[in-house]
Design a protein around this motif. Structure first.
Motif, short mmCIF file in Angstrom:
data_model
loop_
_atom_site.label_atom_id
_atom_site.label_comp_id
_atom_site.label_asym_id
_atom_site.label_seq_id
_atom_site.Cartn_x
_atom_site.Cartn_y
_atom_site.Cartn_z
N GLY A 162 0.78 -1.23 0.00
CA GLY A 162 0.00 0.00 0.00
C GLY A 162 0.81 1.27 0.00
O GLY A 162 0.25 2.37 -0.07
N CYS A 163 2.14 1.18 0.08
CA CYS A 163 2.98 2.38 0.05
C CYS A 163 2.91 3.01 -1.33
O CYS A 163 3.00 2.33 -2.35
CB CYS A 163 4.42 2.04 0.41
N ILE A 164 2.75 4.30 -1.36
CA ILE A 164 2.66 5.05 -2.63
C ILE A 164 3.91 5.90 -2.78
O ILE A 164 4.31 6.61 -1.86
CB ILE A 164 1.41 5.95 -2.65
N THR A 165 4.54 5.82 -3.94
CA THR A 165 5.70 6.66 -4.23
C THR A 165 5.50 7.35 -5.58
O THR A 165 4.84 6.81 -6.46
CB THR A 165 7.01 5.85 -4.28
N ASP A 166 6.06 8.52 -5.69
CA ASP A 166 6.02 9.26 -6.96
C ASP A 166 7.39 9.91 -7.13
O ASP A 166 7.77 10.79 -6.36
CB ASP A 166 4.92 10.32 -6.94
N PHE A 167 8.14 9.45 -8.14
CA PHE A 167 9.53 9.83 -8.33
C PHE A 167 9.66 10.65 -9.60
O PHE A 167 9.24 10.20 -10.66
CB PHE A 167 10.38 8.55 -8.42
N GLN A 168 10.21 11.85 -9.53
CA GLN A 168 10.35 12.72 -10.69
C GLN A 168 11.82 12.99 -11.00
O GLN A 168 12.62 13.22 -10.10
CB GLN A 168 9.64 14.06 -10.45
N THR A 169 12.15 12.97 -12.29
CA THR A 169 13.49 13.31 -12.75
C THR A 169 13.38 14.32 -13.89
O THR A 169 12.29 14.61 -14.39
CB THR A 169 14.25 12.07 -13.25
N GLU A 170 14.50 14.83 -14.30
CA GLU A 170 14.55 15.73 -15.45
C GLU A 170 15.89 15.55 -16.16
O GLU A 170 16.84 15.02 -15.58
CB GLU A 170 14.37 17.18 -15.00
N PRO A 171 15.99 15.96 -17.43
CA PRO A 171 17.25 15.79 -18.17
C PRO A 171 18.40 16.52 -17.50
O PRO A 171 18.21 17.55 -16.87
CB PRO A 171 16.92 16.40 -19.55
N ALA A 172 19.59 15.96 -17.62
CA ALA A 172 20.78 16.53 -16.99
C ALA A 172 21.57 17.36 -18.00
O ALA A 172 21.74 16.96 -19.15
CB ALA A 172 21.66 15.42 -16.42
N TYR A 173 22.07 18.51 -17.54
CA TYR A 173 22.90 19.39 -18.36
C TYR A 173 24.13 19.80 -17.56
O TYR A 173 24.10 19.90 -16.34
CB TYR A 173 22.13 20.64 -18.77
N TYR A 174 25.22 20.04 -18.27
CA TYR A 174 26.44 20.57 -17.66
C TYR A 174 26.99 21.63 -18.59
O TYR A 174 27.30 21.37 -19.75
CB TYR A 174 27.47 19.47 -17.44
N ASN A 175 27.08 22.89 -18.07
CA ASN A 175 27.50 24.01 -18.91
C ASN A 175 26.68 24.09 -20.19
O ASN A 175 27.21 24.24 -21.29
CB ASN A 175 28.99 23.90 -19.24
N ASP A 176 25.36 23.98 -20.04
CA ASP A 176 24.41 24.02 -21.15
C ASP A 176 24.60 22.88 -22.14
O ASP A 176 24.10 22.94 -23.26
CB ASP A 176 24.52 25.37 -21.91
N ARG A 177 25.30 21.86 -21.71
CA ARG A 177 25.53 20.71 -22.57
C ARG A 177 24.73 19.52 -22.06
O ARG A 177 24.82 19.15 -20.90
CB ARG A 177 27.02 20.36 -22.58
N PHE A 178 23.89 18.96 -22.90
CA PHE A 178 23.04 17.84 -22.53
C PHE A 178 23.88 16.60 -22.27
O PHE A 178 24.71 16.22 -23.09
CB PHE A 178 22.02 17.57 -23.65
N LEU A 179 23.69 15.99 -21.10
CA LEU A 179 24.39 14.76 -20.76
C LEU A 179 23.51 13.58 -21.14
O LEU A 179 22.58 13.22 -20.40
CB LEU A 179 24.72 14.72 -19.26
N ARG A 180 23.79 13.02 -22.26
CA ARG A 180 23.00 11.92 -22.76
C ARG A 180 23.10 10.71 -21.82
O ARG A 180 24.16 10.35 -21.37
CB ARG A 180 23.48 11.52 -24.15
N GLY A 181 21.95 10.11 -21.55
CA GLY A 181 21.92 8.92 -20.73
C GLY A 181 21.88 9.19 -19.24
O GLY A 181 22.00 8.26 -18.44
N CYS A 182 21.72 10.46 -18.83
CA CYS A 182 21.68 10.77 -17.41
C CYS A 182 20.45 11.59 -17.08
O CYS A 182 20.11 12.52 -17.81
CB CYS A 182 22.93 11.55 -16.99
N GLN A 183 19.77 11.22 -16.02
CA GLN A 183 18.62 11.95 -15.53
C GLN A 183 18.93 12.54 -14.16
O GLN A 183 19.60 11.93 -13.35
CB GLN A 183 17.41 11.03 -15.41
#
Length: 282
Positions: A162-183
């Motif tokens: 009965g435990c409820i979880t809600d997990f949110q992520t977003e895309p990762a960037y470093y110095n305005d550079r998209f880090l592919r494969g990382c959330q």
């Protein structure tokens, strides 16, 4: 490409061949393609570049051998569909690490869209350190969603009925550079069934509050509590958020309303912060 005899790891043959390139820094952001003869200042620099290459390209590798003076890895896909491999070793005469054998370009079909296993704490620290050195007051920080975090939610839901979880992520960037494969970890909400069941016997009153999380974490812990008939405090829901913005409070309160107290005429007690008021109006 120059063929190298792997049995002669420490020989200094042909030191001036034009294909030899040197990397005397330990930067992990060098995304250039590997090649035989490429050198690194130390093993950590080599491993950092290898991890960064894997993350940027959404691929993974399996370590076959890792010693103080040798490193060998193959593609993590073990079904024989990919022949990618790399071998590097320490050259004792120069003190540099050199790629001795490399078969590039993964031919496996399996890609990694998020939760890259090579995005560990060492990699994150190496990515963040240049920014902190450049500006010690910087507020920018990078938090990677480890697969263990998502696994923690799955374990809760599986072993705590009965435990409820809600997990949110977003895309990762470093110095305005998209880090592919990382959330990037963003927010998480959870509530236990026992608490929700007990809330049905409490006063229709909910107090929401927050506390700071110290140490290595900079997120906030948001919580909702109720009072039972004897005036005792009952925690009914929790959330970890990056701050106390209207969006953060909306994330918490909307799930509190959805999962814990959907009934009408609930009295909410708070410190009337701007983010809380905006979220309640929504």
């Amino acid at each position: 490409m120059h063929n190298v005899d792997l049995s002669a790891d420490d020989a200094l043959e042909f030191p001036n061949l034009p294909h030899r390139t040197r990397d005397h820094t330990s930067s992990l952001l060098d995304s250039s393609e590997f090649e035989v003869g490429k050198e690194f200042s130390n093993k950590d620099s080599f491993l950092g570049a290898l991890k960064q290459h894997s993350i940027n390209n959404g691929v993974n590798y399996h370590v076959v051998k890792s010693k103080s003076d040798k490193f060998k890895a193959n593609c993590a896909v073990q079904d024989g569909s990919c022949s990618w491999k790399i071998y590097a070793s320490l050259r004792k005469r120069t003190g540099l690490w050199e790629i001795k054998k490399y078969k590039g370009l993964h031919t496996c079909a399996a890609g990694i869209s998020q939760d890259h296993p090579k995005m560990d704490s060492v990699m994150l620290a190496s990515l963040i350190l240049p920014t902190v050195k450049a500006n010690p007051r910087t507020s920018k920080h990078l938090n990677c969603q480890y697969s263990e975090s998502n696994g923690w939610c799955q374990v809760l839901e599986r072993y705590v009925p009965g435990c409820i979880t809600d997990f949110q992520t977003e895309p990762a960037y470093y110095n305005d550079r998209f880090l592919r494969g990382c959330q990037v970890f963003k927010r998480i909400f959870w509530s236990f069934k026992q608490c929700r069941d007990a809330f049905a016997y409490c006063k229709p009153l909910v107090q929401i509050d927050r506390t700071f999380m110290y140490g290595r974490y900079t997120h906030r812990l948001l919580l909702a509590v109720a009072q039972d008939g004897s005036g005792r405090i009952l925690p009914i829901a929790f959330a970890i958020t990056p701050g106390e913005s209207a969006d953060d409070w909306d994330f918490f309160l909307s799930r509190l309303r959805m999962h814990v107290c959907p009934q009408l005429d609930i009295c909410v007690i708070s410190d009337r912060g701007t983010g809380i008021l905006t979220a309640i109006e929504r």
